[in-house]
Design a protein around this motif. Structure first.
Motif, short mmCIF file in Angstrom:
data_model
loop_
_atom_site.label_atom_id
_atom_site.label_comp_id
_atom_site.label_asym_id
_atom_site.label_seq_id
_atom_site.Cartn_x
_atom_site.Cartn_y
_atom_site.Cartn_z
N SER A 2 -21.67 6.25 -14.32
CA SER A 2 -21.63 7.31 -15.33
C SER A 2 -20.35 7.27 -16.16
O SER A 2 -20.25 7.95 -17.18
N ILE A 3 -19.36 6.48 -15.72
CA ILE A 3 -18.08 6.38 -16.43
C ILE A 3 -17.80 4.90 -16.71
O ILE A 3 -17.95 4.06 -15.82
N ILE A 4 -17.40 4.60 -17.94
CA ILE A 4 -17.04 3.22 -18.29
C ILE A 4 -15.61 2.97 -17.84
O ILE A 4 -14.64 3.36 -18.50
N ALA A 5 -15.47 2.33 -16.69
CA ALA A 5 -14.16 2.02 -16.12
C ALA A 5 -14.35 0.99 -15.02
O ALA A 5 -15.43 0.91 -14.42
N PRO A 6 -13.33 0.21 -14.71
CA PRO A 6 -13.45 -0.73 -13.57
C PRO A 6 -13.59 0.05 -12.26
O PRO A 6 -13.12 1.18 -12.14
N HIS A 7 -14.25 -0.57 -11.29
CA HIS A 7 -14.35 0.01 -9.95
C HIS A 7 -13.15 -0.49 -9.14
O HIS A 7 -13.08 -1.66 -8.77
N ILE A 8 -12.21 0.43 -8.87
CA ILE A 8 -10.97 0.10 -8.16
C ILE A 8 -10.89 0.92 -6.89
O ILE A 8 -11.14 2.13 -6.90
N THR A 9 -10.53 0.27 -5.79
CA THR A 9 -10.40 0.98 -4.52
C THR A 9 -9.04 0.69 -3.89
O THR A 9 -8.45 -0.37 -4.10
N ILE A 10 -8.55 1.69 -3.14
CA ILE A 10 -7.32 1.52 -2.37
C ILE A 10 -7.68 0.84 -1.05
O ILE A 10 -8.54 1.32 -0.32
N GLU A 11 -7.02 -0.26 -0.74
CA GLU A 11 -7.29 -1.00 0.48
C GLU A 11 -6.19 -0.85 1.52
O GLU A 11 -6.44 -0.93 2.72
N GLU A 12 -4.97 -0.61 1.05
CA GLU A 12 -3.83 -0.51 1.97
C GLU A 12 -2.68 0.19 1.26
O GLU A 12 -2.52 0.07 0.05
N ILE A 13 -1.89 0.95 2.03
CA ILE A 13 -0.69 1.59 1.52
C ILE A 13 0.50 1.09 2.33
O ILE A 13 0.51 1.20 3.56
N ILE A 14 1.47 0.52 1.64
CA ILE A 14 2.65 -0.06 2.29
C ILE A 14 3.86 0.77 1.90
O ILE A 14 4.16 0.91 0.71
N PHE A 15 4.57 1.30 2.88
CA PHE A 15 5.80 2.04 2.60
C PHE A 15 7.00 1.10 2.69
O PHE A 15 6.97 0.10 3.43
N GLY A 16 8.06 1.43 1.95
CA GLY A 16 9.24 0.57 1.90
C GLY A 16 9.96 0.47 3.24
O GLY A 16 9.94 1.40 4.06
N LYS A 17 10.63 -0.66 3.43
CA LYS A 17 11.27 -0.95 4.72
C LYS A 17 12.52 -0.10 4.98
O LYS A 17 12.99 -0.01 6.11
N HIS A 18 13.06 0.53 3.93
CA HIS A 18 14.25 1.36 4.13
C HIS A 18 13.91 2.81 4.47
O HIS A 18 14.81 3.65 4.57
N ILE A 19 12.65 3.09 4.63
CA ILE A 19 12.24 4.41 5.11
C ILE A 19 12.44 4.46 6.63
O ILE A 19 12.01 3.55 7.35
N SER A 20 13.08 5.50 7.10
CA SER A 20 13.38 5.59 8.54
C SER A 20 12.11 5.78 9.36
O SER A 20 11.05 6.11 8.82
N ASP A 21 12.23 5.59 10.68
CA ASP A 21 11.08 5.75 11.57
C ASP A 21 10.48 7.16 11.46
O ASP A 21 9.26 7.32 11.39
N GLN A 22 11.36 8.18 11.45
CA GLN A 22 10.87 9.55 11.38
C GLN A 22 10.21 9.82 10.03
O GLN A 22 9.15 10.45 9.96
N GLU A 23 10.81 9.32 8.94
CA GLU A 23 10.22 9.49 7.62
C GLU A 23 8.85 8.82 7.56
O GLU A 23 7.89 9.38 7.01
N PHE A 24 8.77 7.62 8.10
CA PHE A 24 7.50 6.88 8.05
C PHE A 24 6.42 7.62 8.82
O PHE A 24 5.26 7.71 8.36
#
Length: 300
Positions: free
Chosen positions: A251-273
């Protein structure tokens, strides 16, 4: 005239008004890149990366979409204008407003860990990186272009663009008419050039060309809604469009895009992650009305 550079470019319209000098020849801006240097064919099951901040990650999940922004909103103002000395400065703002862009990277494990990308776009390893899939079954709709960024030394002329412009002038001198929308074509092509100091990005750019000539621009009802920001100091609009995520809809003219994985940065602490992972999973479930069938990990 244009075939040596853009071999599959085709005529969109040819209109005769009065005498031969009034010939109007337009090229189709959506068929330019086939078999050219810019052409990025979509293969089956391909993945791309998009680096962003944590705040933007939450906005993406909450809105169930990822934003395309017009070229006037790019952080590097020079990345577009350096490409072509023949661009008309009077029309620059308007023509750049017609081009909406989404920056992606070719997926590889190496790129997902690349310090340059994390430093530049991932909040110095304290942001996030989305692994996205553009589904080939739907493909890239005709009003969009998926193309390779070409990296070039800003101190040297871009010969292909120089020759294209010269051939255009020569054709006009010999035949009395030429490509009417040549500026639009040059602006679109120029949006795929960047200075070679950014070569590590290996960027793939998804570009949407807005139709129409009257301001402010508007989208057709079949496309994702066009959103606006008004810059009162300059008296002009900035444009953005939210591409739907995780939605296979005709119904919408747009590419079909899906999220497959979310990667957080390595400088985020254990508790933050731990906290960010928990909140991300909750927001994902609330927004998409489903359990997150994705990996939420921390980068190396």
């Amino acid at each position: 005239m244009i075939k040596p550079f853009l071999p599959e470019a085709r005529q969109e319209s040819f209109l005769t008004v009065g005498f031969d000098s009034d010939l109007k020849l337009n090229l189709d801006p959506y068929s330019l890149f086939g078999d050219s240097t810019f052409d990025r064919k979509l293969e089956f099951g391909e993945h791309f990366l998009h680096f962003t901040s944590i705040t933007n990650l939450f906005n993406i999940i909450r809105s169930q979409s990822i934003w395309m922004r017009d070229l006037n909103s790019l952080s590097d103002e020079k990345e577009f204008t350096f490409a072509n000395t023949h661009l008309n400065p009077k029309e620059s703002g308007t023509l750049k407003s017609r081009l909406l862009s989404l920056s992606l990277c070719e997926f590889s494990e190496k790129t997902a860990k690349d310090s340059f990308m994390w430093n530049e776009y991932g909040s110095d390893h304290k942001g996030a990186c989305l692994k996205l899939k553009i589904h080939k079954t739907r493909g890239i709709p005709p009003t969009y272009q998926l193309g390779n960024i070409i990296y070039h030394n800003k101190k040297t002329p871009i010969i292909d663009l120089e020759n294209l412009y010269k051939r255009h002038l020569k054709f006009k001198e010999e035949h009395g008419y030429s490509i009417t929308n040549i500026d639009e074509i040059l602006y679109l092509v120029s949006s795929y050039y960047k200075q070679d100091c950014f070569v590590k990005e290996q960027e793939i750019r998804l570009v949407k060309t807005l139709s129409g000539t009257s301001l402010p621009f508007r989208n057709s009802p079949e496309e994702p809604p066009l959103e606006y920001a008004y810059i009162s100091e300059e008296g002009c609009f900035r444009y953005f469009m939210e591409l739907p995520l995780n939605k296979a809809t005709n119904s919408i003219i747009a590419p079909h895009i899906t999220i497959e994985e979310i990667i957080f940065g390595k400088h985020i602490s254990d508790q933050e992650f731990y906290t960010l992972s928990e909140i991300t999973a909750e927001q994902y479930k609330n927004s998409f009305q489903s359990e997150p069938m994705i990996s939420i990990i921390r980068g190396d």
